[in-house]
Design a protein around this motif. Structure first.
Motif, PDB file in Angstrom:
ATOM      1  N   ARG A  40     -58.663  16.634  -9.532  1.00 55.35           N
ATOM      2  CA  ARG A  40     -57.882  15.798 -10.455  1.00 55.35           C
ATOM      3  C   ARG A  40     -56.619  16.522 -10.915  1.00 55.35           C
ATOM      4  O   ARG A  40     -55.546  15.933 -11.028  1.00 55.35           O
ATOM      5  CB  ARG A  40     -58.725  15.384 -11.666  1.00 55.35           C
ATOM      6  N   THR A  41     -56.725  17.831 -11.184  1.00 47.18           N
ATOM      7  CA  THR A  41     -55.568  18.625 -11.589  1.00 47.18           C
ATOM      8  C   THR A  41     -54.542  18.683 -10.466  1.00 47.18           C
ATOM      9  O   THR A  41     -53.338  18.505 -10.690  1.00 47.18           O
ATOM     10  CB  THR A  41     -56.007  20.052 -11.989  1.00 47.18           C
ATOM     11  N   GLY A  46     -48.613  14.380  -8.005  1.00 49.25           N
ATOM     12  CA  GLY A  46     -48.225  12.981  -8.157  1.00 49.25           C
ATOM     13  C   GLY A  46     -48.966  12.055  -7.205  1.00 49.25           C
ATOM     14  O   GLY A  46     -48.475  10.991  -6.840  1.00 49.25           O
ATOM     15  N   VAL A  47     -50.175  12.461  -6.805  1.00 50.28           N
ATOM     16  CA  VAL A  47     -50.989  11.675  -5.877  1.00 50.28           C
ATOM     17  C   VAL A  47     -51.992  10.851  -6.672  1.00 50.28           C
ATOM     18  O   VAL A  47     -52.658  11.374  -7.568  1.00 50.28           O
ATOM     19  CB  VAL A  47     -51.742  12.606  -4.893  1.00 50.28           C
ATOM     20  N   ALA A  48     -52.097   9.577  -6.346  1.00 50.90           N
ATOM     21  CA  ALA A  48     -53.056   8.704  -7.034  1.00 50.90           C
ATOM     22  C   ALA A  48     -54.487   9.151  -6.731  1.00 50.90           C
ATOM     23  O   ALA A  48     -54.809   9.520  -5.600  1.00 50.90           O
ATOM     24  CB  ALA A  48     -52.861   7.262  -6.587  1.00 50.90           C
ATOM     25  N   HIS A  49     -55.340   9.131  -7.755  1.00 56.49           N
ATOM     26  CA  HIS A  49     -56.740   9.503  -7.580  1.00 56.49           C
ATOM     27  C   HIS A  49     -57.461   8.453  -6.744  1.00 56.49           C
ATOM     28  O   HIS A  49     -57.240   7.259  -6.905  1.00 56.49           O
ATOM     29  CB  HIS A  49     -57.431   9.639  -8.943  1.00 56.49           C
ATOM     30  N   ALA A  54     -63.876  13.832  -3.030  1.00 57.47           N
ATOM     31  CA  ALA A  54     -64.347  15.221  -3.092  1.00 57.47           C
ATOM     32  C   ALA A  54     -65.639  15.422  -2.296  1.00 57.47           C
ATOM     33  O   ALA A  54     -65.649  15.303  -1.085  1.00 57.47           O
ATOM     34  CB  ALA A  54     -64.525  15.627  -4.550  1.00 57.47           C
ATOM     35  N   PHE A  55     -66.724  15.747  -2.976  1.00 53.21           N
ATOM     36  CA  PHE A  55     -67.963  16.079  -2.281  1.00 53.21           C
ATOM     37  C   PHE A  55     -68.495  14.941  -1.427  1.00 53.21           C
ATOM     38  O   PHE A  55     -68.943  15.166  -0.306  1.00 53.21           O
ATOM     39  CB  PHE A  55     -69.055  16.506  -3.279  1.00 53.21           C
ATOM     40  N   HIS A  56     -68.479  13.720  -1.931  1.00 49.60           N
ATOM     41  CA  HIS A  56     -69.033  12.616  -1.150  1.00 49.60           C
ATOM     42  C   HIS A  56     -68.184  12.346   0.086  1.00 49.60           C
ATOM     43  O   HIS A  56     -68.710  12.037   1.154  1.00 49.60           O
ATOM     44  CB  HIS A  56     -69.223  11.364  -2.008  1.00 49.60           C
TER      45      HIS A  56
END
Length: 141
Positions: free
Chosen positions: A66-67, A73-76, A81-83
Motif C-alpha cells: 500500500r505504501t 501513484g498506482v491504484a490499489h 499481494a499474497f493471494h
C-alpha cells in the motif's frame, strides 16, 4: 541448504514444513541476509510492528504494498499481494507438473478443493491440453 523452513507459528496453515527454494528465491534470500543487521534474528522483519522483532507476514507485506502503491501513484488492486502470488504459483506448478497435489504441497495447503477453487484459475488451452493428454494415453493402450 537451498530450503526454507516454514515455522508452524507463522505458517498460514499452522504446520511446520520444509520447502525447496528456487534459484532466484535463494539468491534473493542470501542477498537480504547479507544486508540485515547481525543482531536481528529475522531476515525479513515487519517494519510496521512496534517492537520490530516479528517476522515479515501478511500485514507487513500489505502495508509495504500500500505504501509503494501510494508513492508510485498506482491504484490499489485487491488480491495483488499474497493471494496473487499464491494464484500465480499454483497455476505455474499445476501447468509444469500436471498435479493439483503438487500445487497444494508447494503452497502448504492440504485442501485440494481450496487450491482448485481459490488459487488455480482456468487458463487458455486447459481443455485442449486435457484432450491431448487423454488422446496420448489412448495411443498407449
Amino acid at each position: 541448504a537451498g530450503t526454507v523452513t516454514w515455522r508452524a507459528a507463522w505458517d498460514k496453515m499452522g504446520r511446520e514444513r520444509v520447502q525447496p527454494l528456487t534459484g532466484v528465491a535463494l539468491r534473493a534470500l542470501q542477498e537480504a541476509d547479507a544486508r540485515r543487521h547481525e543482531s536481528e534474528p529475522w531476515v525479513f522483519w515487519a517494519a510496521n510492528r512496534r517492537n520490530l522483532r516479528g517476522p515479515y507476514g501478511y500485514s507487513a507485506l500489505h502495508h509495504a504494498i500500500r505504501t509503494a502503491e501510494a508513492a508510485a501513484g498506482v491504484a490499489h488492486r485487491s488480491g495483488r499481494a499474497f493471494h496473487g502470488l499464491r494464484r500465480m504459483v499454483a497455476g505455474d506448478v499445476l501447468e509444469g507438473t500436471g498435479s493439483l497435489k503438487a500445487a497444494a504441497a508447494w503452497l502448504g495447503d492440504s485442501s485440494l478443493k481450496v487450491v482448485a477453487g481459490s488459487y488455480v484459475k482456468e487458463r487458455a488451452g486447459d481443455v485442449e491440453a486435457a484432450r491431448a493428454a487423454i488422446e496420448g494415453r489412448e495411443g498407449e493402450a
